[in-house]
Design a protein around this motif. Structure first.
Motif, mmCIF file in Angstrom:
data_model
loop_
_atom_site.group_PDB
_atom_site.id
_atom_site.type_symbol
_atom_site.label_atom_id
_atom_site.label_comp_id
_atom_site.label_asym_id
_atom_site.label_seq_id
_atom_site.Cartn_x
_atom_site.Cartn_y
_atom_site.Cartn_z
ATOM 1 N N PRO A 75 -3.229 1.433 5.062
ATOM 2 C CA PRO A 75 -2.499 1.300 6.319
ATOM 3 C C PRO A 75 -0.995 1.461 6.111
ATOM 4 C CG PRO A 75 -3.253 -0.844 5.562
ATOM 5 C CD PRO A 75 -3.861 0.176 4.653
ATOM 6 N N ASP A 76 -0.307 1.853 7.177
ATOM 7 C CA ASP A 76 1.141 2.023 7.135
ATOM 8 C C ASP A 76 1.709 1.758 8.516
ATOM 9 O OD1 ASP A 76 1.953 4.791 8.584
ATOM 10 O OD2 ASP A 76 -0.045 4.950 7.706
ATOM 11 N N ASN A 94 6.487 0.552 5.958
ATOM 12 C CA ASN A 94 5.645 -0.206 5.044
ATOM 13 C C ASN A 94 4.316 0.513 4.866
ATOM 14 O OD1 ASN A 94 7.614 -2.108 4.748
ATOM 15 N ND2 ASN A 94 6.538 -3.756 5.783
ATOM 16 N N TYR A 95 3.765 0.423 3.653
ATOM 17 C CA TYR A 95 2.507 1.142 3.384
ATOM 18 C C TYR A 95 1.837 0.593 2.130
ATOM 19 C CZ TYR A 95 5.255 3.682 -0.129
ATOM 20 O OH TYR A 95 6.049 4.006 -1.195
ATOM 21 N N LYS A 164 4.156 -1.704 -0.359
ATOM 22 C CA LYS A 164 5.502 -1.878 0.202
ATOM 23 C C LYS A 164 5.342 -2.638 1.510
ATOM 24 C CE LYS A 164 9.700 0.466 1.642
ATOM 25 N NZ LYS A 164 9.756 -0.224 2.953
ATOM 26 N N LEU A 165 5.573 -3.946 1.431
ATOM 27 C CA LEU A 165 5.250 -4.834 2.548
ATOM 28 C C LEU A 165 6.404 -5.749 2.927
ATOM 29 C CD1 LEU A 165 1.710 -5.784 1.171
ATOM 30 C CD2 LEU A 165 2.223 -4.138 3.000
ATOM 31 N N HIS A 191 -1.658 -7.409 8.583
ATOM 32 C CA HIS A 191 -2.516 -8.294 7.782
ATOM 33 C C HIS A 191 -2.093 -8.267 6.318
ATOM 34 C CE1 HIS A 191 -6.137 -10.315 6.341
ATOM 35 N NE2 HIS A 191 -6.212 -9.348 5.427
ATOM 36 N N TRP A 192 -1.847 -7.087 5.759
ATOM 37 C CA TRP A 192 -1.391 -6.977 4.377
ATOM 38 C C TRP A 192 -0.072 -7.714 4.187
ATOM 39 C CZ3 TRP A 192 -3.112 -4.633 -0.189
ATOM 40 C CH2 TRP A 192 -4.357 -3.983 -0.101
ATOM 41 N N MET A 193 0.843 -7.582 5.137
ATOM 42 C CA MET A 193 2.144 -8.245 5.021
ATOM 43 C C MET A 193 1.987 -9.762 5.005
ATOM 44 S SD MET A 193 4.351 -5.820 7.594
ATOM 45 C CE MET A 193 5.873 -6.769 7.473
#
Length: 198
Positions: A75-76, A94-95, A164-165, A191-193
């Motif tokens: 995701p990005d 972010n990605y 990269k979050l 969610h990743w962040m």
């Protein structure tokens, strides 16, 4: 890989899980006609990345014995400076991604069939239905179609992951940006962040 080491992803097991969850990426290699890329499904098995291409693909006849780069994009999202809630920020993106680099070899016919079976079994297991198998095809059709593809194995010599979050921001800024990103239609990267330890 992003040059900022804060964004480097080193956990190979987590990267392998990420690759397994995606199951689709891009293979890049040099050909006599210049660099080429192909978008292909792939599966990690016993430390090798297995994939197949149509024999008519511009890469098919140039991969065997060559080094290639395989990229998996997760995701990005664009990040507006306003979303951090802090002054003097700039726009960014972010990605999440993983790159595998290594030599490529051609799969035997039996290995190619196993790669197709393994790939389809992995993907079919995600659905609430009776899985598709080659047994559902009419006699002779799979063999005929098999003649149009070539299978390959990439042996990863380098794993390069990037998450990269916003790790270079405060926890409050990351949370604020994640909330705005989710509201604006990108819940996966939000969610990743929020789960930077993954």
């Amino acid at each position: 890989m992003h040059p900022n080491t804060q964004f480097h992803w080193q956990d190979r097991e987590a990267m392998a899980d990420f690759i397994g969850a995606l199951g689709f990426g891009m293979v890049f290699a040099e050909t006599p006609h210049g660099p080429r890329v192909a978008h292909v499904p792939a599966i990690l098995e016993e430390g090798r990345l297995l994939f197949h291409l149509a024999k008519g693909n511009a890469l098919s006849k140039h991969l065997d014995g060559q080094s290639a780069l395989f990229l998996f994009n997760g995701p990005d999202a664009y990040v507006s400076p306003d979303w951090y809630g802090e002054p003097d920020q700039v726009p960014t993106w972010n990605y999440v991604s993983v790159e595998l680099e290594g030599p490529v070899s051609t799969l035997s016919r039996d290995e190619l069939v196993a790669q197709i079976d393994g790939l389809s079994a992995t993907q079919e297991a995600r659905f609430d239905k009776t899985p598709w198998t080659r047994a559902k095809m009419r006699d002779g059709l799979f063999e005929k179609m098999l003649g149009g593809i070539a299978g390959f194995a990439l042996e990863p010599k380098a794993w390069r992951g990037t998450t990269k979050l916003g790790q270079n921001k405060s926890a409050e800024a990351i949370s604020s940006a994640a909330d705005a990103i989710e509201v604006n239609g990108r819940p996966a990267i939000a969610h990743w962040m929020r789960n930077l330890s993954t």
